[in-house]
Scaffold this motif. Sequence first.
Motif, PDB file in Angstrom:
ATOM      1  N   HIS A 131       0.867  -1.184   0.000  1.00 50.76           N
ATOM      2  CA  HIS A 131       0.000   0.000   0.000  1.00 50.76           C
ATOM      3  C   HIS A 131       0.905   1.236   0.000  1.00 50.76           C
ATOM      4  O   HIS A 131       1.633   1.481   0.957  1.00 50.76           O
ATOM      5  N   TYR A 132       0.837   1.990  -1.086  1.00 41.96           N
ATOM      6  CA  TYR A 132       1.733   3.134  -1.278  1.00 41.96           C
ATOM      7  C   TYR A 132       0.960   4.433  -1.099  1.00 41.96           C
ATOM      8  O   TYR A 132      -0.261   4.471  -1.227  1.00 41.96           O
ATOM      9  N   GLY A 133       1.694   5.501  -0.819  1.00 46.46           N
ATOM     10  CA  GLY A 133       1.038   6.790  -0.661  1.00 46.46           C
ATOM     11  C   GLY A 133       2.021   7.901  -0.430  1.00 46.46           C
ATOM     12  O   GLY A 133       3.236   7.723  -0.531  1.00 46.46           O
ATOM     13  N   VAL A 134       1.485   9.070  -0.097  1.00 47.52           N
ATOM     14  CA  VAL A 134       2.296  10.277  -0.022  1.00 47.52           C
ATOM     15  C   VAL A 134       2.950  10.485   1.335  1.00 47.52           C
ATOM     16  O   VAL A 134       3.718  11.437   1.509  1.00 47.52           O
ATOM     17  N   ALA A 135       2.694   9.617   2.311  1.00 44.14           N
ATOM     18  CA  ALA A 135       3.219   9.860   3.656  1.00 44.14           C
ATOM     19  C   ALA A 135       4.741   9.911   3.674  1.00 44.14           C
ATOM     20  O   ALA A 135       5.337  10.735   4.366  1.00 44.14           O
ATOM     21  N   GLY A 136       5.375   9.008   2.913  1.00 45.58           N
ATOM     22  CA  GLY A 136       6.835   8.985   2.922  1.00 45.58           C
ATOM     23  C   GLY A 136       7.447  10.268   2.413  1.00 45.58           C
ATOM     24  O   GLY A 136       8.527  10.674   2.848  1.00 45.58           O
ATOM     25  N   GLU A 137       6.748  10.934   1.491  1.00 40.73           N
ATOM     26  CA  GLU A 137       7.267  12.173   0.917  1.00 40.73           C
ATOM     27  C   GLU A 137       6.733  13.409   1.625  1.00 40.73           C
ATOM     28  O   GLU A 137       7.175  14.519   1.357  1.00 40.73           O
ATOM     29  N   ASP A 138       5.809  13.235   2.554  1.00 41.42           N
ATOM     30  CA  ASP A 138       5.159  14.382   3.183  1.00 41.42           C
ATOM     31  C   ASP A 138       5.326  14.337   4.697  1.00 41.42           C
ATOM     32  O   ASP A 138       6.116  15.080   5.270  1.00 41.42           O
ATOM     33  N   SER A 396       5.159  13.463  -6.411  1.00 37.03           N
ATOM     34  CA  SER A 396       5.597  12.775  -5.204  1.00 37.03           C
ATOM     35  C   SER A 396       6.981  12.149  -5.266  1.00 37.03           C
ATOM     36  O   SER A 396       7.737  12.220  -4.311  1.00 37.03           O
ATOM     37  N   THR A 397       7.330  11.528  -6.368  1.00 38.54           N
ATOM     38  CA  THR A 397       8.509  10.678  -6.346  1.00 38.54           C
ATOM     39  C   THR A 397       9.791  11.385  -6.719  1.00 38.54           C
ATOM     40  O   THR A 397      10.863  10.956  -6.332  1.00 38.54           O
ATOM     41  N   GLY A 398       9.712  12.439  -7.503  1.00 39.52           N
ATOM     42  CA  GLY A 398      10.939  13.028  -8.029  1.00 39.52           C
ATOM     43  C   GLY A 398      11.507  12.207  -9.168  1.00 39.52           C
ATOM     44  O   GLY A 398      12.595  12.481  -9.659  1.00 39.52           O
ATOM     45  N   SER A 399      10.785  11.172  -9.601  1.00 37.17           N
ATOM     46  CA  SER A 399      11.248  10.295 -10.686  1.00 37.17           C
ATOM     47  C   SER A 399      10.115  10.053 -11.659  1.00 37.17           C
ATOM     48  O   SER A 399       9.825   8.912 -12.018  1.00 37.17           O
ATOM     49  N   GLY A 400       9.465  11.120 -12.080  1.00 39.56           N
ATOM     50  CA  GLY A 400       8.288  10.999 -12.931  1.00 39.56           C
ATOM     51  C   GLY A 400       8.461  10.115 -14.142  1.00 39.56           C
ATOM     52  O   GLY A 400       7.675   9.180 -14.354  1.00 39.56           O
ATOM     53  N   PRO A 401       9.482  10.338 -14.992  1.00 42.70           N
ATOM     54  CA  PRO A 401       9.638   9.496 -16.194  1.00 42.70           C
ATOM     55  C   PRO A 401       9.831   8.023 -15.874  1.00 42.70           C
ATOM     56  O   PRO A 401       9.309   7.157 -16.583  1.00 42.70           O
ATOM     57  N   LYS A 402      10.564   7.721 -14.796  1.00 45.92           N
ATOM     58  CA  LYS A 402      10.765   6.322 -14.421  1.00 45.92           C
ATOM     59  C   LYS A 402       9.456   5.687 -13.965  1.00 45.92           C
ATOM     60  O   LYS A 402       9.167   4.537 -14.295  1.00 45.92           O
ATOM     61  N   LEU A 403       8.678   6.437 -13.203  1.00 42.59           N
ATOM     62  CA  LEU A 403       7.398   5.902 -12.765  1.00 42.59           C
ATOM     63  C   LEU A 403       6.452   5.733 -13.946  1.00 42.59           C
ATOM     64  O   LEU A 403       5.747   4.724 -14.043  1.00 42.59           O
ATOM     65  N   ASP A 404       6.437   6.700 -14.854  1.00 41.64           N
ATOM     66  CA  ASP A 404       5.585   6.585 -16.036  1.00 41.64           C
ATOM     67  C   ASP A 404       5.894   5.318 -16.817  1.00 41.64           C
ATOM     68  O   ASP A 404       4.985   4.607 -17.271  1.00 41.64           O
ATOM     69  N   ALA A 405       7.183   5.037 -16.977  1.00 42.08           N
ATOM     70  CA  ALA A 405       7.584   3.834 -17.712  1.00 42.08           C
ATOM     71  C   ALA A 405       7.144   2.579 -16.975  1.00 42.08           C
ATOM     72  O   ALA A 405       6.689   1.602 -17.589  1.00 42.08           O
ATOM     73  N   ALA A 406       7.261   2.583 -15.655  1.00 45.14           N
ATOM     74  CA  ALA A 406       6.864   1.413 -14.875  1.00 45.14           C
ATOM     75  C   ALA A 406       5.357   1.179 -14.959  1.00 45.14           C
ATOM     76  O   ALA A 406       4.901   0.038 -15.113  1.00 45.14           O
TER      77      ALA A 406
END
Length: 604
Positions: A131-138, A396-406
């Motif tokens: 279960h993922y979310g914004v808590a780690g980044e916020d 959230s991630t700072g890795s938008g292109p990598k997440l988009d590809a995933a």
Amino acid sequence: MPSDVSTFCRVCEPMCGVFATVEEGRITKIRSNPDHVLSRGHFCKKAAGMIDVTYDVDRVRTPLKRTGGPGEFTPVSWNEALDDITGRLTALREREGAEAFATYIGNPPYFSYATVLGIDVFKAALGVRWHYGVAGEDSGALAAACEILYGSGGLIPKPDLWRTKFLLIAGANPVTSHGSSFVEPQVSQALRSIGARGGRVVVLDPRYTETARRGTHVPLLAGSDAYVLAALLRELIVQGFVSHRFIARHTRGFDVLRQAVEPCTTEWAEHHSGVPAQLLRTLARDIGTAESFAVHGRTGTSTQRYGTLATMLLHLLPIVTGHFDVPGGISFGWAPTDPSAGLKDRGYGKHSSRVDRLPDTAGLLPSLALINDIDIAGAGQVRALMMVGGNPSLTSTGSGPKLDAALQKLDLFFSLDLYVNETNRYAHYVLPVTGMFEREDVPLLTFNTMLRPSLFATAPVIDRVGEAREEWEVFYEIGRRMGYGEAFSMTPRDIVDQVIRQSSVGDRFGENPAGVCFQKLLDEHPNGYGVFSELPTGVLEAMIATPDKRINLASDELLSELKRLHHDRSADNHDYPLRLIGLRETLSHNTWMHNAGSLMPRSR
């Protein structure tokens, strides 16, 4: 005829009471409710801006199925969408196991009580592990710090703004945010009241914020809070401003803490932060001699390299001086139920991500972990994802292109949202959900964070727009179609009503006729029900969740982070001379309101 309907805003934490003017079934105006128990007439333009969001032509109004490239969707029926989603999800779980399916939740859904409770029921029924979310980044650092100090990430002390004589704010801008980890719509008035009592507000921040303008601004290099706070803690101890009575009764590890901060001199802090050593010594003396003392930190202290350490050090200042659980200090306050109860399995590091072993906070794995958990094959690989009100590609991630590809490698990706956004444009389905004016609600997220604890509720103000459904209804329908119907016998309304009824002010299912329940809040308390007019104190022993009921002053985590801080030489790397900071905006909240024209003026 126009009618004014009492409701409350659910864009951010204050949840201000407002009136919505409804004409022929359509909201035409939002105005303040001067009689609301908590907000007392305060509200900001975001509440009115939600009219634009509600009737936005770009809003998702019917289920969308991707029939081409990213962002290319075709409207379909709910039945077609849910048939396909549940069929593919069932087959995938039978083939790959339950761990192949993950969920992600963004920030906006947390302001819907039914979404928060519904997704918990859904995850439990389907055995969702990831279960993922914004808590780690916020708020991850804040939750971790509270877990370490107090035994639960749900036990977040609040500053008693209305009674304190000295307030130290680090990395927070409550004039704009109106809290965040505490709730006070009248925060500007509360800050002014400190000065009226002859007190002070000191703001540690690299930026001259709206809050800093209300007090004494102490600028520092971005990300150097831990140096300053460690030096202040040492100075308080060295100068003798220590409450040995409080320490002996409520804490453990003070002698170890004292030794650990001994090297944290004000000169050392000045070198790393730019704050003059003499100023820090004077500030420590002013804190130590203050009649009462409270602290507050938020995203600035959380979202940095030493976020957890900075947060712990900030809390330790009122702890060692004995300004904890007393009027004018910091306190856990009040909640209708034990705020740590729902977080027994949701503290810091209870679970970790599949590939990178990144720890969760408050039950949420960091968004960044999702990339490799999708990309890298192996046991438990994420092959399907349900995203609720999130947009991690952009924010959230700072890795938008990598997440988009995933995301494009997923066998099934479906999203529940108001809009097609930068992330769910890759989804196979985007399902329309209700906005805040189209659903009932109670401030579940903020029950235990109000400086003046209150209860209130709202019925839907208008009918649902288009074919929108509430998120919990979608969760429950998917679960039932997959054969888990027995798990969904209690609705979120049933659950939250039990919480209210069993609270200290609840009707106890008839045992306390003067008490309240959800329906009574709607029918008898349209302006809310005030529980306490001030932040309750004297609750530490009853609420703290550590095994020995003591605050841990010298945890392994704190000591190891202090050691890492002393050996960190990254700030001396002149190849990277710039530091990035964030800021709060009054007219905006994350990314989901940027399509509202009234909130995006040219002057912004």
